[in-house]
Design an enzyme around this catalytic site. Structure first.
Site, PDB file in Angstrom:
ATOM      1  N   LYS A 116      99.730   0.789  50.165  1.00 42.65           N
ATOM      2  CA  LYS A 116     101.146   1.197  50.159  1.00 42.65           C
ATOM      3  C   LYS A 116     101.794   0.687  48.882  1.00 42.65           C
ATOM      4  O   LYS A 116     101.353  -0.319  48.316  1.00 42.65           O
ATOM      5  CB  LYS A 116     101.877   0.594  51.361  1.00 42.65           C
ATOM      6  CG  LYS A 116     103.156   1.331  51.715  1.00 42.65           C
ATOM      7  CD  LYS A 116     102.845   2.530  52.567  1.00 42.65           C
ATOM      8  CE  LYS A 116     104.048   3.408  52.805  1.00 42.65           C
ATOM      9  NZ  LYS A 116     103.668   4.529  53.674  1.00 42.65           N
TER      10      LYS A 116
HETATM   11  P1  NAD Z   1     112.726  11.145  53.454  1.00 44.11           P
HETATM   12  O1  NAD Z   1     113.200  10.227  52.399  1.00 44.11           O
HETATM   13  O2  NAD Z   1     112.432  12.553  53.114  1.00 44.11           O
HETATM   14  O3  NAD Z   1     113.807  11.155  54.654  1.00 44.11           O
HETATM   15  C1  NAD Z   1     114.261  10.003  55.270  1.00 44.11           C
HETATM   16  C2  NAD Z   1     115.423  10.379  56.190  1.00 44.11           C
HETATM   17  O4  NAD Z   1     115.855   9.194  56.887  1.00 44.11           O
HETATM   18  C3  NAD Z   1     116.661  10.891  55.452  1.00 44.11           C
HETATM   19  O5  NAD Z   1     117.300  11.869  56.240  1.00 44.11           O
HETATM   20  C4  NAD Z   1     117.533   9.649  55.329  1.00 44.11           C
HETATM   21  O6  NAD Z   1     118.927   9.920  55.180  1.00 44.11           O
HETATM   22  C5  NAD Z   1     117.250   8.986  56.670  1.00 44.11           C
HETATM   23  N1  NAD Z   1     117.525   7.557  56.664  1.00 44.11           N
HETATM   24  C6  NAD Z   1     117.275   6.649  55.681  1.00 44.11           C
HETATM   25  N2  NAD Z   1     117.678   5.428  56.057  1.00 44.11           N
HETATM   26  C7  NAD Z   1     118.178   5.565  57.299  1.00 44.11           C
HETATM   27  C8  NAD Z   1     118.752   4.676  58.228  1.00 44.11           C
HETATM   28  N3  NAD Z   1     118.887   3.378  57.945  1.00 44.11           N
HETATM   29  N4  NAD Z   1     119.155   5.173  59.440  1.00 44.11           N
HETATM   30  C9  NAD Z   1     119.007   6.475  59.727  1.00 44.11           C
HETATM   31  N5  NAD Z   1     118.486   7.370  58.885  1.00 44.11           N
HETATM   32  C10 NAD Z   1     118.083   6.919  57.696  1.00 44.11           C
HETATM   33  O7  NAD Z   1     111.467  10.404  54.110  1.00 44.11           O
HETATM   34  P2  NAD Z   1     110.324  11.082  55.000  1.00 44.11           P
HETATM   35  O8  NAD Z   1     109.194  11.437  54.116  1.00 44.11           O
HETATM   36  O9  NAD Z   1     110.922  12.098  55.896  1.00 44.11           O
HETATM   37  O10 NAD Z   1     109.826   9.814  55.839  1.00 44.11           O
HETATM   38  C11 NAD Z   1     110.485   9.405  57.046  1.00 44.11           C
HETATM   39  C12 NAD Z   1     109.606   8.395  57.762  1.00 44.11           C
HETATM   40  O11 NAD Z   1     108.341   8.983  58.069  1.00 44.11           O
HETATM   41  C13 NAD Z   1     109.280   7.117  56.991  1.00 44.11           C
HETATM   42  O12 NAD Z   1     109.156   6.042  57.904  1.00 44.11           O
HETATM   43  C14 NAD Z   1     107.924   7.415  56.384  1.00 44.11           C
HETATM   44  O13 NAD Z   1     107.200   6.233  56.078  1.00 44.11           O
HETATM   45  C15 NAD Z   1     107.295   8.177  57.525  1.00 44.11           C
HETATM   46  N6  NAD Z   1     106.186   9.038  57.147  1.00 44.11           N
HETATM   47  C16 NAD Z   1     106.353  10.027  56.225  1.00 44.11           C
HETATM   48  C17 NAD Z   1     105.287  10.860  55.931  1.00 44.11           C
HETATM   49  C18 NAD Z   1     105.432  12.017  54.978  1.00 44.11           C
HETATM   50  O14 NAD Z   1     104.486  12.810  54.862  1.00 44.11           O
HETATM   51  N7  NAD Z   1     106.552  12.190  54.326  1.00 44.11           N
HETATM   52  C19 NAD Z   1     104.041  10.660  56.548  1.00 44.11           C
HETATM   53  C20 NAD Z   1     103.917   9.638  57.488  1.00 44.11           C
HETATM   54  C21 NAD Z   1     104.995   8.840  57.782  1.00 44.11           C
END
Ligand code: NAD
Length: 430
Positions: A116
């Site tokens: 990571k």
């Molecule tokens: P992203 O940056 O595209 O979106 C994150 C979202 O969460 C946004 O809408 C943001 O406004 C919101 N957010 C941020 N801080 C917040 C808070 N304190 N309270 C409420 N909402 C909040 O990120 P993503 O790629 O959608 O990832 C979201 C989660 O999924 C993360 O935990 C990431 O590690 C996990 N994840 C992502 C992927 C991927 O393929 N993108 C894969 C596995 C896991």
């Protein structure tokens, strides 16, 4: 004595996040009777580096940012894991998330270990040029440690295909040859995978449909609340709505909306792009049309009366404080570690079925594996094939986890961890 700053609490909660991850590992190691030397290696990452990234800002001055890359374990293959750009990134958070990646890749049978990375930055405050120089600077800081056979980064919170394109280009330049397999999550025109953007959300909906088959609920009568409307949250709501599920609430950092008759994901996305806030989507100025949507806070969303709660934003949002107030029957953990260890015990006692992150959100890393293969072989798959292979891998993994959970009468997370850690330990022994 000076009062604690908000950032101190973030650091403390990240410390607990890593300590909880170690505790969870020890519990499973005990069940699997893992040898002390293997446990010792797994308890800490192989390597964690913190490095400076000097970036020339648009005003001509140089600003120093801090980056991290953590390589937890590579017994099953190259370290694999995303890079996040966030003001609250810390070493403990990155260490905990890299361990989680080791278990995730193992659970879904990928030839990858766990890693990571992150940068302490609020990317919204940077211009496009500054963001590009920061992304390239990140690669310069870790260049000797990464590569297609060593460590393959990908996007995570606040990073995207464009950032991966800049990073891949910088890596290839330093290497002196085109190396698209050094990163995943690239744009399709640069050896990215068709379907990678939606893979994590799509995978989450496959899990939702498995629950539907087992518990016999009907999509049209099933309500969902999805916290987070970024890559994962949006795509999850899009596929779930397409399958007839009723998404009655979603949110982003600033707050969210509740739409009783079910919201339209595409319309919400357009509105978010226009207004910058979801909470403002169904309002004009300060006047909200309550017949259509109502503003809610992130806290209210989590405690809503819904069938399925989908945390898809950040970690540690379900804690011992709000776990007793969660009303959903099912939780699908699309964010990484959205439920703390104490909260999980409370949910389990209350009969809430939670599908753990290492299974629920593994669609992203499975797709990354397909992309890595394609980038190495220089072949391209059609999106239909990507989604079909993704479904098959996830269904197989779900079956394994569900089967062990039923057989041993243990929770889904424990079952997933037993399977994942056992595979890593076996590889380390051999
Ligand atoms: P992203 O940056 O595209 O979106 C994150 C979202 O969460 C946004 O809408 C943001 O406004 C919101 N957010 C941020 N801080 C917040 C808070 N304190 N309270 C409420 N909402 C909040 O990120 P993503 O790629 O959608 O990832 C979201 C989660 O999924 C993360 O935990 C990431 O590690 C996990 N994840 C992502 C992927 C991927 O393929 N993108 C894969 C596995 C896991």
């Amino acid at each position: 004595m000076s009062a604690r700053r908000a950032s101190d609490y973030v650091l403390m909660s990240n410390r607990n996040f890593f300590l909880d991850s170690q505790k969870q590992l020890r519990e499973i190691a005990d069940i699997l009777k893992i040898e002390p030397e293997i446990l010792q290696e797994l308890e800490e990452p192989h390597r964690v580096i913190k490095f400076q990234i000097p970036v020339q800002m648009d005003n001509g001055k140089v600003k120093i940012f801090f980056g991290f890359r953590c390589q937890h374990n590579n017994a099953l293959g190259p370290y694999k894991g995303g890079i996040r750009f966030h003001p609250e990134v810390s070493e403990d958070e990155i260490k905990a998330l890299s361990m989680l990646m080791t278990w995730k890749c193992s659970l879904v049978d990928l030839p990858f270990g766990g890693g990571k990375g992150g940068v302490i930055v609020n990317p919204r405050k940077l211009s496009r040029g500054e963001l590009k120089r920061l992304s390239r600077g990140y690669v310069q800081g870790i260049f000797p440690l990464i590569g297609p056979e060593n460590d393959v980064p990908a996007p995570d919170v606040n990073t995207n295909a464009q950032i991966m394109a800049w990073m891949t280009e910088e890596y290839s330049k330093l290497k002196g040859k085109d190396t698209p397999a050094a990163f995943t999550g690239k744009p399709p025109e640069l050896w990215g995978l068709k379907g990678r953007e939606e893979a994590t959300g799509y995978g989450g909906v496959i899990i939702l449909k498995k629950l539907q088959q087992i518990f016999g609920f009907k999509p049209k009568e099933t309500t969902l609340a999805v916290q987070g409307f970024g890559n994962v949250g949006f795509n999850f709501t899009r596929f779930a709505a397409h399958d007839g599920y009723k998404i009655i609430a979603t949110s982003e950092r600033e707050g969210g909306i509740y739409v009783e008759k079910g919201l339209n994901p595409e319309q919400t996305l357009r509105c978010l792009a226009e207004k910058g806030r979801i909470a403002g989507c169904y309002c004009i100025g300060s006047v909200c049309d309550l017949s259509y949507g109502k503003q809610i806070t992130n806290e209210e969303l989590l405690e809503m009366e819904v069938d399925v709660l989908v945390p898809a934003a950040v970690e540690n949002v379900i804690t011992k404080e709000n776990a007793p107030k969660i009303k959903a029957k099912y939780v699908i953990e699309m964010a990484n570690s959205p439920v703390t260890a104490t909260a999980e015990a409370i949910l389990e006692k209350r009969g809430v079925k939670a599908v753990p992150d290492i299974l629920a959100n593994s669609g992203g890393v499975i797709a990354s594996y397909f992309e890595w293969l394609q980038s190495k072989q220089k072949i391209l798959w059609e999106k239909e094939k990507v989604l079909k292979e993704l479904s098959a891998t996830l269904e197989k993994s779900f079956k394994k986890v569900w089967g062990l959970s039923e057989k041993e009468k243990i929770g889904l997370r424990k079952a997933a961890y037993v399977l994942a850690i056992d595979r890593v330990a076996k590889a380390m022994r051999s």
